[in-house]
Design an enzyme around this catalytic site. Structure first.
Site, PDB file in Angstrom:
ATOM      1  N   CYS A  53      15.725   4.952 -77.664  1.00 54.43           N
ATOM      2  CA  CYS A  53      15.589   5.942 -76.590  1.00 54.43           C
ATOM      3  C   CYS A  53      16.475   7.104 -76.984  1.00 54.43           C
ATOM      4  O   CYS A  53      17.700   7.011 -76.893  1.00 54.43           O
ATOM      5  CB  CYS A  53      16.023   5.370 -75.242  1.00 54.43           C
ATOM      6  SG  CYS A  53      16.071   6.633 -73.947  1.00 54.43           S
ATOM      7  N   CYS A  55      18.391   8.816 -73.730  1.00 48.45           N
ATOM      8  CA  CYS A  55      19.443   8.099 -72.995  1.00 48.45           C
ATOM      9  C   CYS A  55      19.594   6.716 -73.611  1.00 48.45           C
ATOM     10  O   CYS A  55      20.076   6.613 -74.738  1.00 48.45           O
ATOM     11  CB  CYS A  55      19.176   8.062 -71.493  1.00 48.45           C
ATOM     12  SG  CYS A  55      17.549   7.505 -71.000  1.00 48.45           S
ATOM     13  N   SER A  56      19.215   5.674 -72.920  1.00 46.73           N
ATOM     14  CA  SER A  56      19.405   4.334 -73.479  1.00 46.73           C
ATOM     15  C   SER A  56      18.425   3.359 -72.852  1.00 46.73           C
ATOM     16  O   SER A  56      18.768   2.221 -72.589  1.00 46.73           O
ATOM     17  CB  SER A  56      20.842   3.867 -73.234  1.00 46.73           C
ATOM     18  OG  SER A  56      21.132   3.990 -71.851  1.00 46.73           O
ATOM     19  N   CYS A  57      17.195   3.806 -72.576  1.00 45.67           N
ATOM     20  CA  CYS A  57      16.188   2.943 -71.954  1.00 45.67           C
ATOM     21  C   CYS A  57      15.982   1.701 -72.817  1.00 45.67           C
ATOM     22  O   CYS A  57      15.881   1.803 -74.052  1.00 45.67           O
ATOM     23  CB  CYS A  57      14.873   3.697 -71.795  1.00 45.67           C
ATOM     24  SG  CYS A  57      15.034   5.131 -70.714  1.00 45.67           S
TER      25      CYS A  57
END
Lengths: 102, 104, 203
Positions: free
Chosen positions: C111, C114-116
């Site tokens: 991602c 962000c950090s999905c």
């Protein structure tokens, strides 16, 4: 305008203040729709805390790595997939425009 | 005046060094922030994860780089709690000073 | 006037940034509990609930099941949320897609914005998944990044990077290793790693 699997699309370059889900490196690049999802909430509206944001289709788009990175080090069949909300897409019939080297 | 927004989170393709694969234990403080933010979401204080992301993306590039991952969450969670009138800035500041005095 | 001023409470100084960053989360948590948004017990339960999701007991179980049950594998690839719920696991609220690795195609997930991450199956993401280096580079030079993780892929195999920035969460389904026909589901699950399900390892 809506799209179908197999359509060739251009991911738009737009200068939007605030939240959206389109990374800079795919803006102005061309790919092929592989799947249609949604409709899903428009992130730009959901980010503002809207109770009922507008909903639009979301498309999974497959791009060739060699079209994303002029000096891509791998083979030409490597790809990248990303989901793009409908208002960030346009039909793409012609080839990629000339871009500065990145 | 149309200054392009800085997008410190939009990292795809930017220059960067080797990936640090060392395992990191998550400290209790970060577990607590993670749980707090998830509770704010399940309780409807955060209406959509996009709201949290928007707040993180609005940090300055310096803040984005210097703050820890969960510290960014906490800052934005506090902004949302103030916006939703669950707490005031003055209450937060007073509690932070109280905690800092207790810790010193 | 001076007299009035001395009677009003001192205006709270804004704590300096370092102090603010160090104590903000604890201050906010205390105030949210005092306001009744949630209780200490709910906070503890939420921490425990997040902690309880582990790649070895969640994602790996899904992968191992798909290696021994062709019908489950078909359903998993077709509708991952439903297939996972069918075997009594919680697929989470996000839409999941399972990406099938084959001799022709290797999938890897990132991602960049962000950090999905498929938290319902893999728990919290590892630090490197959230860090600048992985997010910046794996889209631009996936083969170099995979090599750093010890995974060198043949030129003939297609590398497909999935930038998970919007609605979908992805779980990579590694290929079943050869010579494992005799193993039971739980033994097969023991062969599956978190990194394999992100796509930075073979399995």
């Amino acid at each position: 305008m809506s799209f179908h699997a197999g359509d060739t699309v251009r991911i738009l370059r737009r200068d939007v203040a605030g939240h959206h889900r389109v990374p800079g490196y795919v803006m102005d690049r061309v790919g092929v729709v592989t799947e249609v999802l949604g409709p899903e909430a428009v992130p730009e509206e959901a980010a503002l805390g809207h109770a009922a944001p507008a909903r639009v289709p979301v498309y999974r788009v497959r791009l060739d790595q060699t079209s994303l990175w002029p000096r891509y080090e791998g083979p030409s069949h490597d790809t990248l997939e990303i989901e793009v909300h409908q208002h960030w897409l346009a039909p793409a019939d012609g080839p990629d425009p000339v871009r500065p080297e990145t | 005046m149309n200054v392009p927004q800085s997008r410190p989170h939009d990292l795809g393709g930017s220059p960067a060094g080797p990936v640090d694969q060392a395992p990191h234990e998550i400290p209790f403080r970060e577990q607590r922030i993670d749980a707090m933010v998830n509770l704010m979401r399940t309780k409807g204080v955060i209406s959509d994860w996009a709201e949290l992301r928007a707040g993180i993306e609005a940090l300055t590039p310096e803040e984005y780089e210097q703050l820890g991952y969960y510290e960014r969450w906490a800052i934005v969670a506090a902004e949302i709690a103030v916006r939703r009138k669950l707490v005031t800035r003055e209450e937060l500041d007073a509690r932070i000073r109280h905690l800092a005095e207790k810790a010193s | 006037m001076a007299r009035d001023h001395s009677h009003s409470p001192p205006r709270p100084d804004h704590p300096p940034p370092q102090t603010r960053h160090r104590f903000l989360d604890l201050a906010l948590n205390e105030l949210l509990i005092e306001r009744g948004l949630y209780t200490e017990a709910e906070l503890r339960d939420m921490i425990a609930s997040i902690d309880s999701v582990d790649p070895s007991t969640h994602g790996a179980r899904v992968v191992a099941r798909s290696w021994i049950d062709a019908d489950f594998r078909r359903r998993l690839l077709n509708d991952a949320n439903a297939a996972i719920a069918d075997i009594g696991m919680d697929p989470g609220t996000a839409q999941l897609r399972v990406l099938e690795n084959t001799p022709e195609t290797h999938n890897v997930v990132v991602c960049t914005l962000c950090s999905c991450y498929p938290r319902a199956l893999l728990g919290r993401p590892p630090a490197w998944y959230r860090d600048r280096e992985y997010r910046a580079r794996v889209v631009r030079e996936p083969r170099a990044v995979l090599a750093e993780f010890g995974l060198s892929l043949a030129e003939e195999q297609t590398v497909r990077v999935h930038d998970s920035t919007a609605e979908l969460r992805f779980l990579v389904l590694p290929e079943r290793p050869a010579g494992t026909g005799h193993l039971a589901e739980s033994e097969l699950a023991g062969l599956v790693t978190r990194d394999g399900m992100i796509g930075v390892a073979k399995r």
